[in-house]
Design a protein around this motif. Structure first.
Motif, PDB file in Angstrom:
ATOM      1  N   ARG A  69       0.844  -1.191   0.000  1.00  0.00           N
ATOM      2  CA  ARG A  69       0.000   0.000   0.000  1.00  0.00           C
ATOM      3  C   ARG A  69       0.883   1.247   0.000  1.00  0.00           C
ATOM      4  O   ARG A  69       0.901   2.007   0.961  1.00  0.00           O
ATOM      5  N   PRO A  70       1.636   1.473  -1.080  1.00  0.00           N
ATOM      6  CA  PRO A  70       2.615   2.575  -1.064  1.00  0.00           C
ATOM      7  C   PRO A  70       2.003   3.954  -0.902  1.00  0.00           C
ATOM      8  O   PRO A  70       2.554   4.790  -0.189  1.00  0.00           O
ATOM      9  N   TRP A  71       0.869   4.232  -1.560  1.00  0.00           N
ATOM     10  CA  TRP A  71       0.272   5.563  -1.437  1.00  0.00           C
ATOM     11  C   TRP A  71      -0.166   5.826  -0.009  1.00  0.00           C
ATOM     12  O   TRP A  71       0.109   6.879   0.557  1.00  0.00           O
ATOM     13  N   GLU A  72      -0.867   4.844   0.576  1.00  0.00           N
ATOM     14  CA  GLU A  72      -1.345   5.006   1.939  1.00  0.00           C
ATOM     15  C   GLU A  72      -0.172   5.125   2.910  1.00  0.00           C
ATOM     16  O   GLU A  72      -0.210   5.920   3.847  1.00  0.00           O
ATOM     17  N   SER A  73       0.872   4.327   2.670  1.00  0.00           N
ATOM     18  CA  SER A  73       2.064   4.403   3.522  1.00  0.00           C
ATOM     19  C   SER A  73       2.701   5.778   3.443  1.00  0.00           C
ATOM     20  O   SER A  73       3.089   6.349   4.462  1.00  0.00           O
ATOM     21  N   GLY A  74       2.831   6.304   2.235  1.00  0.00           N
ATOM     22  CA  GLY A  74       3.424   7.628   2.059  1.00  0.00           C
ATOM     23  C   GLY A  74       2.648   8.706   2.787  1.00  0.00           C
ATOM     24  O   GLY A  74       3.223   9.585   3.437  1.00  0.00           O
ATOM     25  N   ILE A  75       1.327   8.632   2.701  1.00  0.00           N
ATOM     26  CA  ILE A  75       0.475   9.612   3.382  1.00  0.00           C
ATOM     27  C   ILE A  75       0.631   9.483   4.895  1.00  0.00           C
ATOM     28  O   ILE A  75       0.805  10.483   5.603  1.00  0.00           O
ATOM     29  N   ASP A  76       0.575   8.247   5.401  1.00  0.00           N
ATOM     30  CA  ASP A  76       0.734   8.028   6.847  1.00  0.00           C
ATOM     31  C   ASP A  76       2.091   8.519   7.342  1.00  0.00           C
ATOM     32  O   ASP A  76       2.187   9.162   8.391  1.00  0.00           O
ATOM     33  N   LEU A  77       3.143   8.216   6.591  1.00  0.00           N
ATOM     34  CA  LEU A  77       4.489   8.644   6.980  1.00  0.00           C
ATOM     35  C   LEU A  77       4.586  10.167   7.003  1.00  0.00           C
ATOM     36  O   LEU A  77       5.150  10.752   7.929  1.00  0.00           O
ATOM     37  N   ALA A  78       4.027  10.823   5.991  1.00  0.00           N
ATOM     38  CA  ALA A  78       4.089  12.285   5.927  1.00  0.00           C
ATOM     39  C   ALA A  78       3.348  12.924   7.099  1.00  0.00           C
ATOM     40  O   ALA A  78       3.827  13.905   7.678  1.00  0.00           O
ATOM     41  N   ARG A  79       2.219  12.365   7.458  1.00  0.00           N
ATOM     42  CA  ARG A  79       1.463  12.917   8.590  1.00  0.00           C
ATOM     43  C   ARG A  79       2.252  12.785   9.884  1.00  0.00           C
ATOM     44  O   ARG A  79       2.271  13.709  10.704  1.00  0.00           O
ATOM     45  N   THR A  80       2.901  11.655  10.054  1.00  0.00           N
ATOM     46  CA  THR A  80       3.705  11.455  11.261  1.00  0.00           C
ATOM     47  C   THR A  80       4.913  12.385  11.265  1.00  0.00           C
ATOM     48  O   THR A  80       5.238  12.987  12.287  1.00  0.00           O
ATOM     49  N   VAL A  81       5.573  12.510  10.131  1.00  0.00           N
ATOM     50  CA  VAL A  81       6.726  13.418  10.036  1.00  0.00           C
ATOM     51  C   VAL A  81       6.277  14.847  10.288  1.00  0.00           C
ATOM     52  O   VAL A  81       6.958  15.597  10.992  1.00  0.00           O
ATOM     53  N   ARG A  82       5.126  15.240   9.733  1.00  0.00           N
ATOM     54  CA  ARG A  82       4.625  16.591   9.964  1.00  0.00           C
ATOM     55  C   ARG A  82       4.410  16.837  11.456  1.00  0.00           C
ATOM     56  O   ARG A  82       4.786  17.889  11.983  1.00  0.00           O
ATOM     57  N   GLU A  83       3.836  15.861  12.154  1.00  0.00           N
ATOM     58  CA  GLU A  83       3.661  15.997  13.607  1.00  0.00           C
ATOM     59  C   GLU A  83       5.008  16.174  14.301  1.00  0.00           C
ATOM     60  O   GLU A  83       5.140  17.008  15.206  1.00  0.00           O
ATOM     61  N   ASN A  84       6.003  15.407  13.888  1.00  0.00           N
ATOM     62  CA  ASN A  84       7.345  15.538  14.471  1.00  0.00           C
ATOM     63  C   ASN A  84       7.952  16.903  14.159  1.00  0.00           C
ATOM     64  O   ASN A  84       8.669  17.468  14.986  1.00  0.00           O
ATOM     65  N   LEU A  85       7.664  17.433  12.987  1.00  0.00           N
ATOM     66  CA  LEU A  85       8.155  18.769  12.629  1.00  0.00           C
ATOM     67  C   LEU A  85       7.470  19.842  13.483  1.00  0.00           C
ATOM     68  O   LEU A  85       8.107  20.806  13.896  1.00  0.00           O
ATOM     69  N   PHE A  86       6.170  19.669  13.752  1.00  0.00           N
ATOM     70  CA  PHE A  86       5.461  20.597  14.643  1.00  0.00           C
ATOM     71  C   PHE A  86       6.136  20.628  16.002  1.00  0.00           C
ATOM     72  O   PHE A  86       6.376  21.694  16.567  1.00  0.00           O
TER      73      PHE A  86
END
Length: 195
Positions: A69-86
């Motif tokens: 599920r590469p698209w879903e994985s990419g979206i999930d990873l980006a959301r988590t990274v964004r939280e870490n960036l916050f």
């Protein structure tokens, strides 16, 4: 250089920088350009902080990667990274992420190099932590400011999730990439850059 000659003769190399050559069969990056990229990477100082920060930013989220599920994985990873960036003050709610500032914080060197139009970006991570993201001003996507941002976010995904313990990474992104890794990096970039 013996390693470069060996790669072009055999198609494989144990050198960290030669991960980028995996995609050469699908791209128009030639031997001279590879040598230039490796020279740029070789000229960078050791960067232990870069590896540490990359590891911190991606800590504990490897389990979100599902190759089926590469698209879903990419979206999930980006959301988590964004939280870490916050949490680190590198992103604000409702505002676009400044990908250059993020890469600067991660101590990833950003450069530009003219390549064939079919290549948008290249990322390299040396085993001592030196990291280099290269955009192609002639690339189909990277030729615009928005496309450059997207290319850099795409490369960030490779830095965070496609190296083995933050060692031995190199990738040429041709936008022809139909692999799960490229689909995931594209989804990651799109999701990460949304305000």
């Amino acid at each position: 250089d013996v390693q470069i000659d060996d790669f072009f003769r055999t198609g494989v190399s144990k050198s960290a920088a030669f991960g980028l050559c995996r995609a050469l069969a699908e791209s128009s990056v030639n031997e001279s350009q590879v040598k230039t990229l490796l020279k740029k990477l070789g000229g960078l100082p050791k960067e232990k902080i870069s590896r540490k920060r990359l590891m911190e930013l991606s800590k504990g989220i490897e389990s979100n990667i599902d190759p089926m599920r590469p698209w879903e994985s990419g979206i999930d990873l980006a959301r988590t990274v964004r939280e870490n960036l916050f949490k680190r003050g590198l992103a604000s709610e409702g505002k676009m992420i400044d990908i250059d500032a993020v890469l600067n914080y991660l101590m990833v060197n950003v450069d530009e190099m003219e390549l064939d139009r079919g290549v948008d970006g290249v990322c390299l991570l040396r085993d001592d932590g030196a990291a280099l993201a290269v955009t192609n001003p002639n690339g189909r996507l990277a030729c615009s400011s928005r496309g450059r941002r997207s290319t850099l976010a795409h490369e960030l995904c490779h830095f965070l999730f496609d190296s083995s313990n933050f060692r031995n990474l190199g990738q040429v992104d041709t936008r022809k990439g139909n692999t799960a890794i490229e689909k995931r990096a594209n989804a990651f970039a799109a999701e990460l850059l949304l305000p």
